[in-house]
Design an enzyme around this catalytic site. Structure first.
Site, PDB file in Angstrom:
ATOM      1  N   HIS A  84      83.939   3.003 -94.201  1.00 22.59           N
ATOM      2  CA  HIS A  84      84.194   4.450 -94.166  1.00 22.59           C
ATOM      3  C   HIS A  84      85.029   4.862 -92.959  1.00 22.59           C
ATOM      4  O   HIS A  84      85.589   5.950 -92.948  1.00 22.59           O
ATOM      5  CB  HIS A  84      82.892   5.259 -94.314  1.00 22.59           C
ATOM      6  CG  HIS A  84      82.033   5.373 -93.102  1.00 22.59           C
ATOM      7  ND1 HIS A  84      80.924   4.579 -92.895  1.00 22.59           N
ATOM      8  CD2 HIS A  84      82.080   6.200 -92.036  1.00 22.59           C
ATOM      9  CE1 HIS A  84      80.337   4.915 -91.756  1.00 22.59           C
ATOM     10  NE2 HIS A  84      81.015   5.899 -91.216  1.00 22.59           N
ATOM     11  N   ASP A 221      79.429  -1.892 -95.919  1.00 24.67           N
ATOM     12  CA  ASP A 221      80.306  -0.908 -95.276  1.00 24.67           C
ATOM     13  C   ASP A 221      81.131  -1.513 -94.136  1.00 24.67           C
ATOM     14  O   ASP A 221      80.903  -1.227 -92.965  1.00 24.67           O
ATOM     15  CB  ASP A 221      79.431   0.252 -94.759  1.00 24.67           C
ATOM     16  CG  ASP A 221      80.240   1.517 -94.489  1.00 24.67           C
ATOM     17  OD1 ASP A 221      81.480   1.410 -94.389  1.00 24.67           O
ATOM     18  OD2 ASP A 221      79.635   2.589 -94.369  1.00 24.67           O
ATOM     19  N   SER A 624      79.360   4.582 -85.815  1.00 24.94           N
ATOM     20  CA  SER A 624      79.765   3.848 -87.007  1.00 24.94           C
ATOM     21  C   SER A 624      80.725   2.749 -86.621  1.00 24.94           C
ATOM     22  O   SER A 624      81.687   2.985 -85.897  1.00 24.94           O
ATOM     23  CB  SER A 624      80.439   4.781 -88.002  1.00 24.94           C
ATOM     24  OG  SER A 624      79.474   5.373 -88.802  1.00 24.94           O
TER      25      SER A 624
HETATM   26  N1  ARG Z   1      76.317   8.898 -93.180  1.00 27.57           N
HETATM   27  C1  ARG Z   1      77.340   8.066 -92.604  1.00 27.57           C
HETATM   28  C2  ARG Z   1      78.068   8.808 -91.489  1.00 27.57           C
HETATM   29  O1  ARG Z   1      77.605   9.849 -91.088  1.00 27.57           O
HETATM   30  C3  ARG Z   1      78.275   7.557 -93.629  1.00 27.57           C
HETATM   31  C4  ARG Z   1      79.216   8.552 -94.209  1.00 27.57           C
HETATM   32  C5  ARG Z   1      80.202   7.974 -95.167  1.00 27.57           C
HETATM   33  N2  ARG Z   1      79.608   7.620 -96.437  1.00 27.57           N
HETATM   34  C6  ARG Z   1      79.397   8.473 -97.474  1.00 27.57           C
HETATM   35  N3  ARG Z   1      78.803   8.038 -98.532  1.00 27.57           N
HETATM   36  N4  ARG Z   1      79.782   9.723 -97.439  1.00 27.57           N
HETATM   37  O2  ARG Z   1      79.224   8.746 -91.191  1.00 27.57           O
HETATM   38  N1  GLU Z   2      77.921   7.322 -90.374  1.00 24.13           N
HETATM   39  C1  GLU Z   2      77.914   7.776 -89.003  1.00 24.13           C
HETATM   40  C2  GLU Z   2      79.251   7.607 -88.289  1.00 24.13           C
HETATM   41  O1  GLU Z   2      80.272   7.706 -88.908  1.00 24.13           O
HETATM   42  C3  GLU Z   2      76.798   7.135 -88.314  1.00 24.13           C
HETATM   43  C4  GLU Z   2      75.583   7.781 -88.789  1.00 24.13           C
HETATM   44  C5  GLU Z   2      74.911   8.544 -87.705  1.00 24.13           C
HETATM   45  O2  GLU Z   2      74.158   7.870 -86.984  1.00 24.13           O
HETATM   46  O3  GLU Z   2      75.145   9.753 -87.554  1.00 24.13           O
HETATM   47  O4  GLU Z   2      79.330   7.490 -87.101  1.00 24.13           O
END
Ligand code: ARG
Ligand code: GLU
Length: 688
Positions: A84, A221, A624
């Site tokens: 991502h 990921d 991330s």
């Molecule tokens: N929750 C993760 C973050 O905050 C992953 C976001 C990307 N993935 C998704 N399915 N939207 O960045």
């Molecule tokens: N998916 C998150 C990022 O892009 C990490 C998730 C989180 O800990 O907030 O950094």
């Protein structure tokens, strides 16, 4: 008495430190934590983690782009981050003929690696406390405003002195501990970063938004890049003559895997936390802001979902937008419930009572009350600002009208804006969203926090629905051909368009009535929060305070651990390929895995292939792509998410619920080998 004591202890414990795995520590001060880390199983020295003079782990960690982390895994500049985090770049290389998002991308040799203009990775060369330099010339008698301007001028001078643009050296002075300390961060920024590999989205984004922020998780990921430098190893613009960058450190990859209880450490760039703010701010976030924003986004997501489920084309058009809206929506739910469950507000109030008793008669007397009053004064303005962002500013056609107006007034044409906009625009979604969001604005914002123009339009047309009817039937901005043809000569017509005028009505109100007040309140708030942070550190001299996150490099440590999300349920910390097969469903987009993976599984022998694991490391957005390291500093995983029940860790860490979600590096190796057939990459890594 005993019971009272227990209750008090529980309340204090809730906002007090920092035992169980809480903390995002400054790498240059990690010596202060190294005994605790050792007690938890770590076998590294402070110098192994951070050193200016010799190669250390920090030399293998980078800020990837402007909001993710990455790590080096070979002597030839090979880099891992999340899928991502690489998504936008993978997408830019994709076309109908080469859909790398859908099919994945694997360079089979270095000449096939794809350049990404605009993408940078930043290595931290060193960090140091420069508070004395930054505040040189300031004395407390001069006041807080003077402190800000002295700091600003000195920081600018220092940054300029140290930067060497021709060598890619960038310096940045950052305020830590609410500007009680200033740190200099010196970075080497590389700008020839090439895409090497990415799994198909059906692996890299497996589970999509359904599984996002959730456990059990089975997302592969990751994406792979390579850093290039000029012949002398210095950062350079893309050139075919550039060579892979040889950094002084890269990570060893461990293929031994993890088990519950193992020490883990996350080395990366967490974006933003608010651990030391007073109860009022937590109350606002958990009880006002989050619930309101969740409600507004629920409206949007429901409308999107309705149309997306009816049409494949609309689903594709809105998948990225939907993911964006849904990501924070889900996070806020965990955060809001989390602080409610932890009684963070009450616990902080109790802490504030003890603090105030201590502060009585001294320089901090009345500080908490003053802070509280500032928050109260700020709340309606800040809420209005957030409401504007989550409503009008999120409406697609209205925003387009506004941006086109801006472009034309700068002498540009609307062609480019129109092209990218209409490709992914579906008017029925936008129009229904317009009605839902503006109706929410009308119903929920107090009268005197509504723009005059909006009230006047409502009075004129009678209702939001009637207003929508007028705007959508009379605007030129639903007509793609017409918008594409707009040039500077059409400025007057655009400025008379009902969509443009409506946006302008809100924008003028925000700029004129909301922001000026907010800016002056925020100044007071910043200064009061600086004192409150300073005072808390004096109030608890024995406590080791880690600074709130601000995208600077940090170390978090803890252990591999499952958790219990609710009564009678326990989640084990490691997921496997078996779980992917359980979720596999060709009829559900998010769970439709590649046929090749089904075939590999069917051939047998991979049931126990681990995919993801949970740990107790304190992380947040920006982490991330961060390397997850074992007790010997070897790479065992890549951080990519948290469980939603623990997302209040940005405000308060709860060892029972806060878990970061990591890709098991062994799954990454498995995908490279069996799905990508790119084993040439494995041979340049140091895999143990
Ligand atoms: N929750 C993760 C973050 O905050 C992953 C976001 C990307 N993935 C998704 N399915 N939207 O960045
Ligand atoms: N998916 C998150 C990022 O892009 C990490 C998730 C989180 O800990 O907030 O950094």
């Amino acid at each position: 008495m005993k019971r009272l004591f227990t209750v008090l202890l529980a309340l204090c414990g809730a906002v007090l430190p920092a035992m169980a795995d809480e903390g995002m520590w400054l790498p240059n001060l990690i010596a202060r934590r190294i005994d605790d880390m050792g007690a938890k199983g770590c076998r590294l020295s402070a110098e192994d983690i951070y050193s200016v003079n010799k190669a250390s782990l920090k030399d293998a960690v980078v800020l990837f782009g402007s909001g993710c982390t990455g790590e080096l895994v070979s002597p030839d500049g090979l880099l891992f981050t999340n899928h991502h985090c690489g998504y936008g770049y993978i997408q830019r290389h994709s076309s109908v003929e080469h859909d790398y998002l859908k099919d994945g991308f694997w360079a089979m040799n270095r000449t096939e690696e794809l350049p990404n203009p605009g993408l940078t990775v930043s290595f931290l060369e060193r960090m140091e406390d420069v508070t004395d330099v930054v505040l040189y010339g300031w004395e407390p008698s001069m006041g807080e405003a003077a402190r800000d301007s002295v700091a600003k001028a000195n920081s600018a001078r220092l940054q300029k002195e140290i930067a060497l643009p021709e060598k890619g050296i960038k310096a940045s002075v950052e305020a830590l501990y609410y500007a009680n300390k200033y740190y200099l961060f010196v970075y080497k920024v590389f700008r020839d970063v090439r895409l090497v590999g990415a799994p198909p989205s059906s692996i890299g984004k497996f589970g999509g938004d359904t599984d996002n922020w959730m456990w059990p998780r089975h997302t592969g990921d990751f994406s792979i890049f390579r850093i290039y430098a000029d012949k002398d190893g210095n950062p350079a613009d893309y050139s075919p003559d550039n060579v892979p960058y040889r950094s002084r450190k890269y990570l060893t990859v461990s293929s031994r895997g993890v088990s519950e209880g193992d020490f883990t450490m996350v080395y990366g760039c967490p974006g933003s936390t608010r651990e030391y703010v007073m109860s009022e701010e937590v109350r606002y976030i958990g009880e006002v802001s989050d619930p309101q924003k969740i409600a507004l986004r629920t409206l949007r997501l429901d409308i999107q979902k309705k149309y997306m489920s009816r049409s494949q084309a609309v689903r594709i058009q809105y998948s990225a937008k939907n993911a964006n809206v849904s990501n924070a929506w889900k996070k806020w739910q965990g955060e809001s419930r989390g602080v409610a469950r932890l009684h963070t507000v009450a616990a902080k109030q109790e802490y504030e009572r003890r603090f105030s008793a201590w502060a009585a008669g001294g320089p901090y007397e009345g500080l908490v009350e003053r802070l509280g009053a500032i928050y109260k004064q700020r709340e309606p303005y800040y809420l209005a600002y957030e409401y504007f962002n989550e409503t009008v500013r999120s409406l697609e056609m209205l925003s387009l009208a506004w941006h086109v107006g801006g472009a034309l007034s700068r002498g540009r044409s609307a062609g480019a804006l129109a092209g990218s906009f209409f490709k992914d625009y579906y008017e029925p979604i936008d129009r229904e969203t317009f009605e839902a969001l503006l109706e929410a604005f009308r119903a929920n914002m107090p009268e005197d926090f509504q723009p005059a123009y909006f009230k006047q339009q409502l009075a004129l047309h009678g209702s939001v629905a009637a207003l929508a009817q007028v705007v959508y039937s009379r605007t030129m901005f639903t007509d793609s051909a017409r918008v594409a043809a707009l040039g500077p000569d059409d400025l007057e017509a655009v400025q008379a368009d009902p969509a443009y005028l409506l946006y302008k009505g809100f924008s003028d109100w925000v700029d004129g009535d909301i922001m000026p007040v907010l800016r002056s309140i925020d100044g007071l708030l910043r200064h009061a929060n600086r004192l409150y942070m300073k005072a808390q550190m004096e109030f608890e001299p024995q406590r080791d305070f880690y600074p709130d996150a601000n995208l600077t490099l940090r170390v978090a440590y803890g252990k591999v651990a499952g958790y219990s999300p609710s009564d009678a349920v326990y989640y084990r910390p490691v997921s496997t390929l078996k779980g992917i097969m359980e979720k596999d469903n060709p009829d559900i987009f998010d769970y439709n895995i590649p046929q090749s993976l089904r075939d590999i599984y069917a051939a047998g022998g991979h049931e126990d292939q681990s995919v993801c694991f949970l740990a107790t490391n304190h992380t947040t957005g920006g982490n991330s792509g961060s390397p997850v390291l074992n007790a010997d500093g070897e790479l065992v995983g890549i951080n990519f998410d948290r469980v939603w029940e623990g997302t209040m860790s940005d405000l308060q860490f709860d060892p029972d619920y806060c878990r970061n979600i990591c890709l098991d590096v062994r799954y990454l190796l498995f995908v490279i080998e069996h799905i990508g057939h790119a084993s040439w990459l494995l041979s340049e890594m140091d895999i143990r």
